[in-house]
Write a protein that holds these residues in place. Sequence first.
Motif, short mmCIF file in Angstrom:
data_model
loop_
_atom_site.label_atom_id
_atom_site.label_comp_id
_atom_site.label_asym_id
_atom_site.label_seq_id
_atom_site.Cartn_x
_atom_site.Cartn_y
_atom_site.Cartn_z
N SER A 105 0.79 -1.09 -0.12
CA SER A 105 -0.07 0.16 0.01
C SER A 105 0.73 1.23 0.12
O SER A 105 0.48 2.02 -0.92
CB SER A 105 -1.14 0.01 1.19
N PRO A 106 1.94 1.31 0.89
CA PRO A 106 2.84 2.51 0.82
C PRO A 106 3.59 2.49 -0.48
O PRO A 106 3.72 3.62 -1.02
CB PRO A 106 3.78 2.31 1.95
N LEU A 107 3.97 1.51 -1.16
CA LEU A 107 4.74 1.52 -2.37
C LEU A 107 3.62 2.07 -3.49
O LEU A 107 4.21 2.85 -4.58
CB LEU A 107 5.36 0.11 -2.80
N ILE A 108 2.52 1.86 -3.48
CA ILE A 108 1.62 2.25 -4.52
C ILE A 108 1.37 3.73 -4.22
O ILE A 108 0.82 4.39 -5.26
CB ILE A 108 0.38 1.36 -4.23
N GLY A 109 1.41 4.13 -2.99
CA GLY A 109 1.34 5.54 -2.96
C GLY A 109 -0.15 5.76 -2.07
O GLY A 109 -0.61 6.96 -2.01
N TRP A 110 -0.60 4.61 -1.78
CA TRP A 110 -1.82 4.69 -0.71
C TRP A 110 -1.57 4.75 0.75
O TRP A 110 -2.61 4.67 1.59
CB TRP A 110 -2.70 3.54 -1.21
N GLY A 111 -0.47 4.78 1.25
CA GLY A 111 -0.22 4.99 2.78
C GLY A 111 -0.32 3.45 3.59
O GLY A 111 -0.92 2.66 2.87
N VAL A 112 0.01 3.57 4.55
CA VAL A 112 0.05 2.38 5.54
C VAL A 112 -1.46 2.38 5.99
O VAL A 112 -1.98 3.30 6.40
CB VAL A 112 0.92 2.54 6.76
#
Length: 170
Positions: A105-112
């Motif tokens: 999720s953070p790698l996608i840019g959606w945050g933890v």
Amino acid sequence: MLTACLLSMKWLKSILVGVLGSLVMFLLMMLGIHGTGIAPFNLPPSAAFLEQLGLNTGPLPLLVHFGYGATWSLVLVGLYGSDANVRRGIYLATGLWAFMMLVYSPLIGWGVFGIGGSGHTLAASDPLHLGSTAKYVVATLLLHLVYGSIIGGLNPAWIQSEKSSTRSTA
């Protein structure tokens, strides 16, 4: 020879179960994205991850999604064999979901856990847009629970049927 063939059938069946579980997840996501519009994202997370890397082309997102599902089904059977069950499948899937929330999720840019990522600031039409954090957390957890139930329920049933057919032919 018969034992080796049956062992390879166990693994093939496990792959098929994983693909089936992934297919159900995929169809539910597509229904949420394109059918009902209730999904908090525009792309399934596997495609969004590849989109972020600039690799969301052709069949690659589907191959990644189904390959991932097949792999974790094999892991479940590798760990538990015929002792796999729905509870263990759900535990495995919950662990995969937590890993998704903390890493992908953070790698996608959606945050933890969908909190604080740049996806919230993107236009609603952007492929990497993320809407409601609560919807994201709940929807992805439910999808993983469905997957875990499928691999945890079908794998041992197929392994047991394989053992039964081996005993009847022996």
